[in-house]
Motif scaffolding. Structure first.
Motif, PDB file in Angstrom:
ATOM      1  N   PHE A 150       1.362   2.930 -11.730  1.00 37.71           N
ATOM      2  CA  PHE A 150       1.253   1.108 -12.267  1.00 37.71           C
ATOM      3  C   PHE A 150       2.259   0.416 -11.483  1.00 37.71           C
ATOM      4  CE2 PHE A 150       1.181  -2.109 -15.411  1.00 37.71           C
ATOM      5  CZ  PHE A 150       0.477  -2.027 -15.549  1.00 37.71           C
ATOM      6  N   TYR A 151       3.941   0.689 -12.131  1.00 37.37           N
ATOM      7  CA  TYR A 151       4.447  -0.727 -11.772  1.00 37.37           C
ATOM      8  C   TYR A 151       4.356  -0.719 -10.723  1.00 37.37           C
ATOM      9  CZ  TYR A 151       4.832  -1.317 -16.378  1.00 37.37           C
ATOM     10  OH  TYR A 151       5.055  -1.579 -17.813  1.00 37.37           O
ATOM     11  N   PRO A 152       4.347  -0.086  -9.546  1.00 31.97           N
ATOM     12  CA  PRO A 152       4.512  -0.063  -7.592  1.00 31.97           C
ATOM     13  C   PRO A 152       3.589  -0.901  -7.621  1.00 31.97           C
ATOM     14  CG  PRO A 152       5.154   2.084  -8.358  1.00 31.97           C
ATOM     15  CD  PRO A 152       4.713   1.359  -9.159  1.00 31.97           C
ATOM     16  N   ILE A 153       1.639  -0.706  -7.608  1.00 37.18           N
ATOM     17  CA  ILE A 153       0.947  -1.650  -7.677  1.00 37.18           C
ATOM     18  C   ILE A 153       1.456  -2.810  -8.255  1.00 37.18           C
ATOM     19  CG2 ILE A 153      -1.526  -1.977  -8.048  1.00 37.18           C
ATOM     20  CD1 ILE A 153      -0.457   0.567  -5.847  1.00 37.18           C
ATOM     21  N   MET A 154       1.635  -3.101  -9.123  1.00 38.40           N
ATOM     22  CA  MET A 154       2.210  -4.078  -9.895  1.00 38.40           C
ATOM     23  C   MET A 154       2.827  -5.705  -8.525  1.00 38.40           C
ATOM     24  SD  MET A 154       0.196  -4.583 -12.524  1.00 38.40           S
ATOM     25  CE  MET A 154      -1.097  -3.705 -11.949  1.00 38.40           C
ATOM     26  N   LEU A 155       4.479  -4.574  -8.255  1.00 38.68           N
ATOM     27  CA  LEU A 155       4.596  -4.552  -7.398  1.00 38.68           C
ATOM     28  C   LEU A 155       3.699  -5.592  -6.244  1.00 38.68           C
ATOM     29  CD1 LEU A 155       7.705  -6.002  -6.198  1.00 38.68           C
ATOM     30  CD2 LEU A 155       8.166  -3.356  -6.206  1.00 38.68           C
ATOM     31  N   ALA A 156       2.824  -4.312  -5.293  1.00 37.24           N
ATOM     32  CA  ALA A 156       2.297  -4.212  -4.520  1.00 37.24           C
ATOM     33  C   ALA A 156       1.118  -6.156  -4.329  1.00 37.24           C
ATOM     34  CB  ALA A 156       1.542  -3.991  -4.066  1.00 37.24           C
TER      35      ALA A 156
ATOM     36  N   GLY B 115     -11.087  -6.504   1.010  1.00 35.02           N
ATOM     37  CA  GLY B 115     -11.313  -5.187   1.217  1.00 35.02           C
ATOM     38  C   GLY B 115     -10.440  -5.002   1.849  1.00 35.02           C
ATOM     39  N   TRP B 116      -9.908  -5.535   2.999  1.00 34.60           N
ATOM     40  CA  TRP B 116      -9.603  -4.888   4.497  1.00 34.60           C
ATOM     41  C   TRP B 116      -8.392  -4.357   3.778  1.00 34.60           C
ATOM     42  CZ3 TRP B 116     -10.455  -3.367   8.998  1.00 34.60           C
ATOM     43  CH2 TRP B 116     -12.139  -3.440   9.494  1.00 34.60           C
ATOM     44  N   ILE B 117      -7.111  -5.146   3.064  1.00 33.26           N
ATOM     45  CA  ILE B 117      -5.763  -4.903   2.393  1.00 33.26           C
ATOM     46  C   ILE B 117      -6.302  -3.107   1.980  1.00 33.26           C
ATOM     47  CG2 ILE B 117      -4.405  -5.119   0.325  1.00 33.26           C
ATOM     48  CD1 ILE B 117      -5.069  -8.280   1.213  1.00 33.26           C
ATOM     49  N   ALA B 118      -7.328  -3.093   1.013  1.00 42.19           N
ATOM     50  CA  ALA B 118      -7.698  -2.475   0.192  1.00 42.19           C
ATOM     51  C   ALA B 118      -7.660  -1.217   0.655  1.00 42.19           C
ATOM     52  CB  ALA B 118      -8.731  -2.386  -0.870  1.00 42.19           C
ATOM     53  N   LEU B 119      -8.448  -1.199   1.785  1.00 44.97           N
ATOM     54  CA  LEU B 119      -8.719   0.014   2.991  1.00 44.97           C
ATOM     55  C   LEU B 119      -7.069   1.009   3.091  1.00 44.97           C
ATOM     56  CD1 LEU B 119     -10.168   2.046   5.381  1.00 44.97           C
ATOM     57  CD2 LEU B 119     -10.467   0.621   6.398  1.00 44.97           C
ATOM     58  N   ILE B 120      -6.493  -0.292   3.470  1.00 44.20           N
ATOM     59  CA  ILE B 120      -5.030   0.488   4.101  1.00 44.20           C
ATOM     60  C   ILE B 120      -4.366   1.264   2.828  1.00 44.20           C
ATOM     61  CG2 ILE B 120      -2.455  -0.082   4.825  1.00 44.20           C
ATOM     62  CD1 ILE B 120      -4.766  -0.157   6.656  1.00 44.20           C
ATOM     63  N   ALA B 121      -4.345   0.589   1.582  1.00 46.91           N
ATOM     64  CA  ALA B 121      -3.916   0.912   0.189  1.00 46.91           C
ATOM     65  C   ALA B 121      -4.450   2.113   0.197  1.00 46.91           C
ATOM     66  CB  ALA B 121      -3.983   0.089  -1.080  1.00 46.91           C
ATOM     67  N   VAL B 122      -5.898   2.596   0.572  1.00 48.88           N
ATOM     68  CA  VAL B 122      -6.845   4.094  -0.268  1.00 48.88           C
ATOM     69  C   VAL B 122      -6.264   4.643   1.174  1.00 48.88           C
ATOM     70  CG1 VAL B 122      -8.987   4.999   0.029  1.00 48.88           C
ATOM     71  CG2 VAL B 122      -8.743   2.232  -1.137  1.00 48.88           C
ATOM     72  N   LEU B 123      -5.723   4.459   2.466  1.00 51.45           N
ATOM     73  CA  LEU B 123      -5.549   5.289   3.304  1.00 51.45           C
ATOM     74  C   LEU B 123      -3.955   5.916   3.046  1.00 51.45           C
ATOM     75  CD1 LEU B 123      -6.696   3.987   6.772  1.00 51.45           C
ATOM     76  CD2 LEU B 123      -6.987   5.630   5.292  1.00 51.45           C
TER      77      LEU B 123
ATOM     78  N   ALA C 245       6.013   0.158   2.616  1.00 54.03           N
ATOM     79  CA  ALA C 245       7.716  -0.319   2.243  1.00 54.03           C
ATOM     80  C   ALA C 245       7.332   0.676   1.222  1.00 54.03           C
ATOM     81  CB  ALA C 245       7.631  -1.440   2.353  1.00 54.03           C
ATOM     82  N   LEU C 246       6.644  -0.023  -0.121  1.00 52.95           N
ATOM     83  CA  LEU C 246       6.179   0.428  -1.181  1.00 52.95           C
ATOM     84  C   LEU C 246       6.524   2.022  -1.600  1.00 52.95           C
ATOM     85  CD1 LEU C 246       4.178  -1.713  -2.990  1.00 52.95           C
ATOM     86  CD2 LEU C 246       7.164  -1.840  -3.161  1.00 52.95           C
ATOM     87  N   ARG C 247       5.934   2.822  -0.246  1.00 52.33           N
ATOM     88  CA  ARG C 247       4.850   4.691  -0.872  1.00 52.33           C
ATOM     89  C   ARG C 247       6.616   4.857   0.168  1.00 52.33           C
ATOM     90  NH1 ARG C 247       1.682   7.949   3.948  1.00 52.33           N
ATOM     91  NH2 ARG C 247       1.546   9.909   2.926  1.00 52.33           N
ATOM     92  N   LEU C 248       6.933   4.417   0.941  1.00 50.27           N
ATOM     93  CA  LEU C 248       8.398   4.828   1.658  1.00 50.27           C
ATOM     94  C   LEU C 248      10.175   5.308   1.029  1.00 50.27           C
ATOM     95  CD1 LEU C 248       8.176   4.270   5.632  1.00 50.27           C
ATOM     96  CD2 LEU C 248       8.420   5.786   4.556  1.00 50.27           C
TER      97      LEU C 248
END
Length: 406
Positions: free
Chosen positions: A124-130, A179-187, A375-378
């Motif tokens: 939840f909160y990492p996505i809020m930061l994104a 939509g293209w931001i979402a694609l990268i997030a999904v990947l 960056a958030l994933r790492l």
């Protein structure tokens, strides 16, 4: 009492300012209501154990987006801040304040779009930061280039090709970028657990078709505020925009009905695909061009989403990349095709520029998303643990389920 020409002019000016402010306020309210559509579309699609999370994410995303856009994003896009006294801000009936309200509902659509793609396994909160970083920096960067002439991009297009990049209501600026931001997030998040069993893809059925349908209806109705009110002034109202929005929506419905073989999920996303695609050229196209634009978008959504779900590792829960990313890109290009006078459009648009501008929007979205989500994933991580995902985001994140007996 003698009424002078100056008095009459002042009264007319005040009435015009008031009308424009009210017009844009109604548009802002309609687009704000669309976020309820995003929420219920996601609620109806995800499994029962993630319905509360879907509702909370959309509302929380809006709050974070408003703060990010107020302090940073609006300044990046339009070089405007709100650090002045209330008397100064409220001049002209507060039109500039209502303009911010209208545009922040557009900005907040970016994380609402992303939310549908990454549902059921995101922390939840990492996505809020994104969300904060996306609405503060990535989205307004491209928004300012197209809708405010930043960095001289539009001036260069006009000097080189005789026309700027035309995106009346955001096929590319809003939907394509989202939509293209979402694609990268999904990947970056990867597939949901259980999607592949014994080497074969398993599709999770929507949990609540009535909620899914309600979301689609709310979005479809609100979209007429999204498109028509993008004129931002009463004297810019165009029945052509309304008619083209209607025809593209109908085209999307019919294409999804046929291509989707009566599947209710496809049918209710069909109108949204058509509406996404027509945003860019809704003020230029002939209604027949809008109808064809919607037909292509509806069919594109069905075929690409089906392929993604059954043949790839891209687990886009609501199909937001094909719906917003691909249909948005198609809309940017379609404006250059059906906006031309040769196809009964109003003209003043260049197909070359439409292709270039669309590709630039994709590049900005993909590059920005790679930086933010990478960056958030790492650093802090994006995904729920396997156990948390199994329990569902409702209990894991919010400590409550959508039904008392779950």
């Amino acid at each position: 009492m003698t009424v002078t020409a100056s008095d009459a002019h002042s009264a007319v000016q005040t009435l015009t300012q008031s009308s424009d402010t009210l017009f844009l306020l109604l548009g802002a309210i309609m687009v704000f209501l669309m976020h309820a559509g995003f929420a219920f579309l996601e609620v109806g699609t995800v499994r029962n154990k993630n319905q509360v999370n879907a509702l909370v994410k959309i509302l929380a995303d809006f709050g974070v987006s408003a703060v990010a856009y107020f302090f940073i994003g609006y300044w990046v896009a339009y070089d405007v801040t709100f650090f002045a006294d209330a008397n100064t801000l409220s001049q002209g009936n507060g039109y500039e304040l209502v303009k911010f309200f209208f545009l922040v509902t557009f900005a907040a659509a970016i994380p609402a779009i992303v939310s549908g793609g990454i549902a059921e396994r995101a922390r939840f909160y990492p996505i809020m930061l994104a969300t904060f970083l996306t609405v503060a920096l990535i989205y307004p960067l491209f928004e300012g280039m197209i809708w405010n002439g930043n960095f001289g991009l539009q001036a260069w297009f006009e000097a080189k090709y005789g026309a700027g990049f035309h995106d009346f209501a955001g096929s590319v600026v809003v939907h394509g970028v989202g939509g293209w931001i979402a694609l990268i997030a999904v990947l970056f998040l990867g597939m949901r657990n259980g999607r592949v069993k014994a080497g074969k893809h398993t599709n999770f059925a929507p949990s609540n078709i009535p909620f899914l349908a309600l979301g689609a209806w709310i979005l479809s109705v609100g979209w007429f505020g999204f498109n028509v009110m993008s004129a931002q002034a009463v004297n810019g109202i165009s029945g052509l925009v309304a008619m083209n929005s209607l025809m593209a929506m109908v085209g999307g419905i019919l294409a999804a009905l046929v291509a989707g073989k009566n599947d209710p999920g496809f049918i209710h996303n069909g109108p949204l695909a058509g509406l996404v695609a027509v945003c860019a050229g809704s003020d230029l196209m002939h209604p027949l061009g809008a109808l064809f634009t919607g037909l292509v978008a509806g069919a594109m959504f069905v075929f690409v989403f089906t392929y993604l779900q059954n043949k790839t590792q891209i687990d886009d829960v609501l199909g937001v990349w094909p719906l917003h990313g691909l249909c948005g890109a198609w809309g940017g290009i379609a404006a250059g095709i059906f906006g031309s006078e040769a196809l009964w459009g109003l003209g003043g648009v260049s197909l070359t520029v439409q292709v270039m501008g669309t590709l630039l929007g994709i590049v900005v979205a993909v590059a920005g998303a790679f930086i933010v989500y990478g960056a958030l994933r790492l650093t802090i991580g994006l995904r729920l643990s396997e156990e948390e995902e199994y329990r569902g985001a409702d209990l894991t994140v919010h400590r409550i389920s959508s039904t008392s007996n779950d």
